[in-house]
Design an enzyme around this catalytic site. Structure first.
Site, short mmCIF file in Angstrom:
data_model
loop_
_atom_site.label_atom_id
_atom_site.label_comp_id
_atom_site.label_asym_id
_atom_site.label_seq_id
_atom_site.Cartn_x
_atom_site.Cartn_y
_atom_site.Cartn_z
N SER A 1 8.15 -2.56 0.49
CA SER A 1 7.42 -3.74 0.95
C SER A 1 8.40 -4.66 1.66
O SER A 1 9.61 -4.42 1.68
CB SER A 1 6.75 -4.47 -0.22
OG SER A 1 7.72 -5.04 -1.08
N CYS A 2 7.87 -5.74 2.23
CA CYS A 2 8.73 -6.72 2.93
C CYS A 2 7.95 -8.03 3.01
O CYS A 2 7.30 -8.43 2.05
CB CYS A 2 9.14 -6.20 4.30
SG CYS A 2 7.74 -5.77 5.37
N GLY A 3 7.98 -8.69 4.16
CA GLY A 3 7.24 -9.92 4.33
C GLY A 3 5.80 -9.68 4.77
O GLY A 3 4.86 -10.18 4.16
#
Length: 380
Positions: A332-334
Site C-alpha cells: 500500500s502507499c498514499g
C-alpha cells in the site's frame, strides 16, 4: 472540424482561445482540454527544446548499443525493458508505447501538457486520473471492468498488443498502469526502465508535439469512462478484460489481515508519514500506519537514475525489514500509485501475485473506524 482545431492547439497553442473552442464541444472534451491549458508552466528542468522525430539514423554510439538486442525478444520473467530494447522494437506493429505520467499535486506539473512537449514517438497518453472509478471520491481508483475496457479500446489498444509503459520521472506512475493492466488480465506489459529521462539520456529523440489523433484518443478514453458510469452505450470494444481479484485488495481485506496475518503488509510511503511524525498531504487524513505493517519507501526500489534495482539489491531491502519472500505480501502507499513500485520490485524477485491495496492510506486514514498505529503509540 475537431481535428483541425486540435491541430491548431497542438502546433500553435496560443493561436486560439480555449474558451471559444470549448463552447462547441462536449463537457468531457472541454474538461480534458481545460486540463491541458489550466496548469502552471512546466518546470524549467523538464522543458525540452524541440527535436526531430525518431529516426533509424542515430548517432554511432547509439547504433553500437543496439547490436546486442534482438527484435521482439521481450523478457518473459522481467517486468521492465530497457530503452535500447524499446528503440529496436519501436516500429513493431503489435507494440504500443504508453505515456502514463502522473505527478503529485504539490509538484505542480501537468502530465498532458508535458506529453505535448516531449514524448516517445508514437506513444499514447494514458490519463491516470481520467481512467478511474467515477463512483468514489478517492483519487484514481480502479475503474470497473467495463469502464476500463471502454477506455483502453478508445485508446486503440487490443489484447494482442505488447505494451511498454513509461513516465516522465523515470519510474513512478508507470508502475501503477502496469499493475492496472495486469489486474484486468493483460500480462503482455512492461515498464520502461528509467522512463523518459533514460530514453533521452541515451540519445533517442522525442516527438515535441502530439498529433491531433493522440489527444483525441486520450479525451475519447475519458469520455468512454463517463458514458459507462452513466449507463450509456460505448463502442466498439477492442479490449476484453479478465479481472484478477488476487491482485487488488479492499479495506475489508486489509482489516481482516490485521488479525489473520495471512500477508505481510508493506507500506511504500516515506518513514515520517508511516511513523505519524509528518502530516499527510491530504486534509482530513490521520497520520500513522496500518497496525502490523512495515515501511519500505518506494525510492528504495530504485537507483540514482530512477531505474529498478538489480534483484540482489532489491532482496536486501526486503530482508532488512524482515519481509520474507517465502510468504505472501500485500503493498500500500498514499493513493495506490507507489505501492505498485513495490509490487514491480517483488515481481522482479519472482513474486508475481502481489496484491495492492487500491484505496491505500487515503482511504484507511480518512475512515473513522480503522485502527491506526504511530511510532509514539508503539513506544508506550
Amino acid at each position: 472540424m475537431a481535428s483541425s482545431l486540435f491541430t491548431k492547439i497542438l502546433l500553435g497553442p496560443r493561436s486560439i482561445h480555449t474558451s471559444s473552442f470549448l463552447t462547441h464541444h462536449s463537457p468531457i472534451l472541454s474538461s480534458f482540454i481545460t486540463r491541458l491549458f489550466s496548469v502552471r508552466a512546466v518546470p524549467t528542468s523538464t522543458v525540452y527544446t524541440k527535436s526531430t522525430c525518431w529516426s533509424p539514423c542515430m548517432a554511432s554510439s547509439v547504433v553500437s548499443r543496439r547490436a546486442t538486442y534482438s527484435t521482439r525478444s521481450a523478457p518473459t520473467n522481467e517486468p521492465v525493458v530497457t530503452v535500447d530494447w524499446l528503440y529496436d522494437n519501436l516500429k513493431e506493429p503489435d507494440i504500443k508505447v504508453v505515456d502514463a505520467s502522473w505527478y503529485m499535486p504539490d509538484e505542480q506539473r501537468n502530465p498532458i501538457q508535458e506529453y505535448q512537449v516531449a514524448h516517445i514517438p508514437g506513444a499514447l497518453f494514458f490519463d491516470v486520473d481520467g481512467i478511474a472509478d467515477r463512483t468514489t471520491n478517492l483519487p484514481h481508483m480502479l475503474p470497473s471492468e467495463e469502464a476500463f475496457a471502454a477506455a483502453v479500446s478508445a485508446l486503440g489498444i487490443q489484447n494482442k498488443d505488447d505494451l511498454v509503459v513509461y513516465d516522465g520521472k523515470g519510474l513512478f506512475s508507470a508502475a501503477r498502469v502496469w499493475w492496472m493492466f495486469r489486474v484486468f488480465g493483460h500480462d503482455r506489459i512492461w515498464v520502461l526502465d528509467g522512463g523518459l529521462p533514460r530514453w533521452r539520456a541515451s540519445g533517442y529523440d522525442v516527438e515535441s508535439s502530439a498529433s491531433s489523433d493522440a489527444i483525441l484518443k486520450a479525451s475519447a478514453a475519458s469520455e468512454a469512462i463517463e458514458k459507462v458510469y452513466q449507463g450509456q452505450a460505448v463502442g466498439p470494444i477492442t479490449f476484453e478484460t479478465k479481472f484478477q481479484p488476487q491482485l487488488v485488495w479492499t479495506l475489508e481485506q486489509v482489516t481482516k489481515n490485521i488479525e489473520e496475518k495471512s500477508h505481510q503488509h508493506v507500506d511504500a510511503r516515506g518513514k515520517p508519514r508511516f511513523d505519524g511524525i509528518a502530516p499527510e498531504p491530504r486534509k482530513g487524513i490521520r497520520s500513522g500506519h496500518v497496525p502490523g505493517s512495515k515501511c519500505i519507501p518506494f525510492a528504495q526500489m530504485l537507483d540514482g537514475s530512477q531505474s529498478l534495482l538489480p534483484a540482489d539489491e532489491l532482496k536486501k531491502r526486503f530482508d532488512q525489514e524482515g519481509i520474507s519472500l517465502e510468504n505472501p505480501v500485500v503493498t500500500s502507499c498514499g493513493t495506490g500509485v507507489t505501492a505498485c513500485i513495490l509490487a514491480l520490485g517483488l515481481h522482479r524477485l519472482g513474486k508475481t501475485d502481489v496484491p495492492v491495496y487500491d484505496g491505500s492510506w487515503t482511504e484507511w486514514g480518512a475512515h473513522p473506524d480503522t485502527p491506526v498505529d504511530t511510532t509514539a503509540a508503539q513506544a508506550q
